[in-house]
Structure formats: C-alpha cells, structure tokens
Motif scaffolding. Sequence first.
Motif, mmCIF file in Angstrom:
data_model
loop_
_atom_site.group_PDB
_atom_site.id
_atom_site.type_symbol
_atom_site.label_atom_id
_atom_site.label_comp_id
_atom_site.label_asym_id
_atom_site.label_seq_id
_atom_site.Cartn_x
_atom_site.Cartn_y
_atom_site.Cartn_z
ATOM 1 N N ASN A 36 0.972 -1.268 -0.029
ATOM 2 C CA ASN A 36 -0.054 -0.135 0.072
ATOM 3 C C ASN A 36 0.792 1.332 0.087
ATOM 4 O O ASN A 36 1.701 1.307 0.871
ATOM 5 C CB ASN A 36 -0.898 -0.013 1.288
ATOM 6 C CG ASN A 36 -1.398 1.356 1.567
ATOM 7 O OD1 ASN A 36 -2.043 1.844 0.545
ATOM 8 N ND2 ASN A 36 -1.547 1.767 2.827
ATOM 9 N N ASN A 83 -6.096 5.214 -1.249
ATOM 10 C CA ASN A 83 -6.417 5.325 0.467
ATOM 11 C C ASN A 83 -6.645 6.841 0.559
ATOM 12 O O ASN A 83 -6.759 7.602 -0.478
ATOM 13 C CB ASN A 83 -4.788 4.998 0.809
ATOM 14 C CG ASN A 83 -3.567 5.771 0.402
ATOM 15 O OD1 ASN A 83 -3.589 6.970 0.332
ATOM 16 N ND2 ASN A 83 -2.725 5.008 -0.411
ATOM 17 N N THR A 137 -10.225 2.506 -1.135
ATOM 18 C CA THR A 137 -10.212 3.297 0.130
ATOM 19 C C THR A 137 -11.546 3.548 0.533
ATOM 20 O O THR A 137 -12.497 3.693 -0.131
ATOM 21 C CB THR A 137 -9.373 4.465 -0.045
ATOM 22 O OG1 THR A 137 -9.348 5.015 1.078
ATOM 23 C CG2 THR A 137 -9.914 5.745 -1.098
ATOM 24 N N HIS A 187 -8.342 -0.133 2.091
ATOM 25 C CA HIS A 187 -7.931 0.815 3.032
ATOM 26 C C HIS A 187 -9.099 1.278 3.755
ATOM 27 O O HIS A 187 -9.747 2.137 3.060
ATOM 28 C CB HIS A 187 -7.293 2.050 2.323
ATOM 29 C CG HIS A 187 -6.534 2.894 2.997
ATOM 30 N ND1 HIS A 187 -5.200 2.479 3.507
ATOM 31 C CD2 HIS A 187 -6.599 3.980 3.662
ATOM 32 C CE1 HIS A 187 -4.753 3.179 4.180
ATOM 33 N NE2 HIS A 187 -5.606 4.453 4.175
ATOM 34 N N HIS A 219 -4.963 1.257 6.836
ATOM 35 C CA HIS A 219 -5.484 2.431 7.259
ATOM 36 C C HIS A 219 -5.321 2.571 9.092
ATOM 37 O O HIS A 219 -5.024 3.423 9.555
ATOM 38 C CB HIS A 219 -6.737 2.536 7.018
ATOM 39 C CG HIS A 219 -7.515 3.847 7.450
ATOM 40 N ND1 HIS A 219 -6.946 5.157 7.093
ATOM 41 C CD2 HIS A 219 -8.586 4.351 8.189
ATOM 42 C CE1 HIS A 219 -7.653 6.088 7.675
ATOM 43 N NE2 HIS A 219 -8.618 5.419 8.206
#
Length: 306
Positions: A36, A83, A137, A187, A219
């Motif tokens: 990520n 994200n 995300t 995310h 996250h």
Amino acid sequence: WQMERGYDATTDTFDLSDTFTYITPYLKNSDYTVGNLETVFAGKGNGSADTFHGYSCFPAFNAPESFAWDIKSAGVDLLGTANNHSIDSYVKGVYTSLDYIDATGLEHVGTARTLEEQQEQTIIDVEGIKVGFVSYTYGLNGNVLPSDSSFAVNTLDNYSEEKISKMCTEIAKLKSSGADIVVAILHLGTEYSTVPDSYQKDVINKAVNSGADIIYGSHPHVVQPMEIKKVKDDTKGERTAVVFYSLGNFVSSQVYKDGVMKDIGLIADIDIMKDNSGTYITGVRAAPVYTYWNSEVIGVVPVIEA
C-alpha cells in the motif's frame, strides 16, 4: 523525518533506499510482492504544500519521486494506490504519481488517469497463476473528487452501498475474466484500533463473498487480527479466503506512543497452488516488522531475525 535523513544538500537529491536494507530479502523472496503506497509523487514543487525542499509530509503528502525507484529496487512489484491520502496533491498529483510509478516498471491498481484506465482489469500472471487485483479506499479525508475526475480514485465514499456494490461487481468480473485468485487491497477501518470495526467486517465479507480470496487491509496503522474464512463457491463447493484486517505500518514516521504500536507491522506471505483440479491457498505466514530510527535512517527490520 524520513526526507531529512535521505536528503543530500550537495546534489539536492534524495536517497531513501537504506529504508529497506534489512527487509529486501523478504520482499524479493516472493514470486510477487504488493504493498500500500500511502503517499503521492506529484513532483518537486507540484504538491499542495512545500515544507521540505519541494516536498511535503503530513497532513498532505508528496514524497520525492526517487522513492518509487527505491520501492521497486527493494523488491515490490505492485502498489495499491487507493487510500485516504490519494489526492493530497489534488487530482493532478494522482496522474503524476502514476506516471512516475509507470516509469519504474511497477504495476499499480486503485487510481487512474482516465475512465478507460480505471475500467481496465488488473490480472497478473505469477508463475502460471492468474492473480487479479483491486484496490479501494473508504474515503479521501473528507475531500471530494471533481465530477470530471470521479474515476481518479477507487473510493467507497464512506461506505456507500452503491460503491461497495461496484467493488463487488469488479471482483466478480475478475473471476469471470479468468483470474484464478483475487487479491483485494482495502484501505478502511478505524485508526489505531486493534480490532476491526463493523464497516470493515461488512465490506470485507461482501468482498470475500463476491470472489476475493485474499484481503490485505490498511489504514488503522496498527496490526489487527487475521482470519481464515471458508466460503461457499459455485464451482468448488467451498473455498478458503484469507483476511488480514490490518497489516499495521510498514515504514512510516509514526512511533510507539501511549500503548499504541504504530511502529509494528506484518509482511503477509500467501502460498498458492494450481493444479488440474483448481487453484488453492495452501499456506499462510506473517513476519512481524519494526520501524527503527537512528540519526541517518528510518528503516524496517524483521523482528524475529533482529
């Protein structure tokens, strides 16, 4: 703090490659390595902020583009780019990031420069196994994509049922297009919570039921539990899915504070086998990693080996 240590004033350049000195063998040992990317590469002076020689850190990230090459050299093959910081340097930063990432030869999924690119399926042949990827995300820190660039980031718009359904459709299409395994890089969740929240569980359950076999979550910035799920399957009868709700932090400038282990993460290894009867997950391992600081580098070490 990372950029300060990687900056060379005599050449006005950055070298962050020593971030990965002790961890590169782990990344290169796999047939395919994904991660990520929670920053953007908008280019020097092109970000929404300029706090360090043309680049910026929290709350609006813009990392030196040379870091993309450092990531590639360390052994990473694909980056999930969706994200909550994807548009820290506006939509232009999304496009420029993908240009830099493409230049390194890294694959990417989760953001796009055009609607056509957003609609392209990402299926990678890894040693004869077709692996499909999606990246989404939960949101964009309250920011909203311009209407003419709504394709730029795969966002769930704070868990909109319509967007979750769209993600599930994309996962199902990967399977129908020939993907043997589908990996979802998601995310979402609650920052600094050591357990998954109800939104995480709901989205991940729907992703798995739609055909996702491996979930890599991020996250929360701390490690959360993993789970092995048995899922009903139309062709196999039953299949195994592996969920890592949050892998924690890999490398960042976040540190242990007030009992919150923001300097700990996991490298998750999944073994996949394909034979005449189908494709199966045959092994799961997780290696804990720790982010260390000294005067010259903020880097990552494998905990058990260290």
